[in-house]
Design an enzyme around this catalytic site. Structure first.
Site, PDB file in Angstrom:
ATOM      1  N   PRO A 128      31.760  22.198  92.764  1.00  0.00           N
ATOM      2  CA  PRO A 128      32.163  22.382  91.089  1.00  0.00           C
ATOM      3  C   PRO A 128      31.818  21.796  90.188  1.00  0.00           C
ATOM      4  O   PRO A 128      31.012  21.543  89.211  1.00  0.00           O
ATOM      5  CB  PRO A 128      33.561  21.533  91.125  1.00  0.00           C
ATOM      6  N   THR A 158      29.571  34.078  97.332  1.00  0.00           N
ATOM      7  CA  THR A 158      30.351  35.510  98.201  1.00  0.00           C
ATOM      8  C   THR A 158      29.813  35.445  98.663  1.00  0.00           C
ATOM      9  O   THR A 158      29.582  34.725  99.863  1.00  0.00           O
ATOM     10  CB  THR A 158      28.231  36.081  97.073  1.00  0.00           C
ATOM     11  N   HIS A 180      18.005  14.257 100.141  1.00  0.00           N
ATOM     12  CA  HIS A 180      18.210  15.162 100.176  1.00  0.00           C
ATOM     13  C   HIS A 180      18.310  15.324 102.001  1.00  0.00           C
ATOM     14  O   HIS A 180      18.304  15.762 102.449  1.00  0.00           O
ATOM     15  CB  HIS A 180      17.032  16.399  99.141  1.00  0.00           C
ATOM     16  N   GLU A 244      15.241  34.543  99.235  1.00  0.00           N
ATOM     17  CA  GLU A 244      16.930  34.294  98.569  1.00  0.00           C
ATOM     18  C   GLU A 244      16.178  35.376  96.808  1.00  0.00           C
ATOM     19  O   GLU A 244      16.862  36.280  96.569  1.00  0.00           O
ATOM     20  CB  GLU A 244      17.584  33.622  98.336  1.00  0.00           C
ATOM     21  N   LEU A 339      21.138  52.711  72.674  1.00  0.00           N
ATOM     22  CA  LEU A 339      21.304  54.084  72.476  1.00  0.00           C
ATOM     23  C   LEU A 339      22.015  54.620  73.169  1.00  0.00           C
ATOM     24  O   LEU A 339      21.688  56.157  72.529  1.00  0.00           O
ATOM     25  CB  LEU A 339      19.407  53.758  73.844  1.00  0.00           C
TER      26      LEU A 339
END
Length: 381
Positions: A128, A158, A180, A244, A339
């Site tokens: 979040p 996903t 990290h 990815e 269009l």
């Protein structure tokens, strides 16, 4: 256009896949959009026909073929609709973490189910309060005996609702600097104690692709579900982000080609002021501009795919393709809708769906702003 990295075997495979999709996907796609879900039976049918994870070794249920077959799958699924992007994520983004970094035991346990469609996968990075700043994730995993205890929340995931196996980026060390280095990847299975789904998110587009919040509250995960080594999660993620982002670029290019084809058919048949609108100079110029962009995009993308398949480090070019081709697709969606006139705004015309589905491609898999940062950095700026 014949792609330079494809052979006759690839063409036969594409024909078989198109025949399958004409029967199993195209007639039902509108219903999937209305129901906000691609049914699991479609996944299993894909698996039965060898259209899931074809590059996985045969001992795990794959075909052991080159990545060109995966390119074909991504292109043909995109032609059906962008909402099928979750299958590409499963095939080419999530499963490779297991096939490359997983243990022999993990491969034997999970890969056959992934290739058959019985197991749907997801990867959970975004939180979040954390998107592109991956090092800033807050989800933690603390080792207690033979289990990790995971706490945190993920969002915009996903395959979040249907996912049976979720690879979760979490902090196994919250004190190390730089931060990290404390990130690890842990595979969490459906039914794990303390693992629950939050909302199924209601998106502007990609309606049939399930996107969800995931919640981990003292979630108990076996130590053996750690992917690779502890503390190397960020390194693994960086290695796989090239593919990815290339998958996203392939989808964007294919969507552009599809929208152009739809619009070409429309302008040749739609009449105004006593003639087809394709005869107006404005229409001709717009179509000429889009055709040029699409041809240039395809040439760049095909060369890039070939380099990627050869194992070359093409991070800079992939970032360029992801940025440029998704922006191109968004522009083409707008031009093609214009269009189509008023009909372009009607749900019964496919261009309306494409117009809704395209914009998010410039956001996920790293925003286009992040792509520009990567490009600038690699240019030595």
């Amino acid at each position: 256009m014949k792609h330079p990295y494809l052979t006759e075997d690839h063409s036969i495979f594409r024909s078989a896949l198109r025949k399958f999709l004409l029967k199993e996907a195209y007639p039902y796609y509108d219903d999937w959009e209305k129901n906000r879900m691609v049914p699991r039976v479609f996944w299993t049918k894909m698996g039965e026909q060898g259209f899931l994870c074809p590059d996985i070794d045969e001992e795990y249920g794959g075909s052991g073929v080159d990545w060109g077959f995966s390119v074909i799958i991504n292109e043909e699924l995109e032609r059906v609709g962008s909402g099928l992007i979750g299958i590409g994520l499963h095939n080419d983004i999530v499963v490779p973490y297991i096939s490359e970094y997983g243990s022999d035991e993990q491969k034997k346990k999970w890969l056959p189910a992934c290739t058959s469609g019985k197991m749907i996968t997801a990867i959970a990075m975004t939180e979040p309060g954390t998107g592109s700043d991956l090092a800033g994730i807050k989800t933690t995993a603390k080792l207690e005996g033979d289990h990790y205890i995971v706490n945190g929340q993920k969002t915009f995931i996903t395959n979040g609702i249907q996912g049976d196996l979720v690879i979760v980026a979490c902090k196994t060390d919250t004190t190390i600097s730089p931060s990290h280095k404390g990130i690890s990847l842990i595979a969490i299975e459906r039914g794990a104690p303390g693992f629950s789904r939050g909302r199924k998110l209601d998106k502007v587009g990609l309606h049939c692709q399930d996107t969800a919040e995931l919640i981990f509250e003292d979630c108990k995960v076996p130590k053996g579900n750690l992917i690779g080594d502890e503390g190397k999660g960020f390194h693994y993620l960086m290695n796989k982000l090239q593919q990815e982002r290339l998958v996203v670029a392939i989808a964007a290019q294919t969507a552009s080609e599809e929208m152009f084809s739809l619009t070409m058919d429309y302008v040749k048949n739609r009449q105004a002021f006593g003639k087809n609108i394709s005869q107006f100079q404005n229409t001709q110029f717009k179509m000429a501009e889009m055709a040029t962009d699409i041809e240039m995009g395809r040439a760049f993308l095909d060369g890039l795919i070939s380099e990627h398949m050869d194992g070359k480090d093409v991070v800079t070019k992939v970032s360029m393709a992801k940025y440029k081709l998704t922006e191109m697709a968004r522009h083409i969606a707008t031009e093609c809708m214009q269009l189509h006139g008023g009909y372009g705004y009607m749900e019964e015309y496919q261009i309306a769906r494409r117009y809704r589905d395209i914009p998010v491609a410039s956001i996920y898999a790293g925003t286009n702003e992040i792509m520009k940062v990567i490009i600038a950095k690699n240019l030595g700026l």
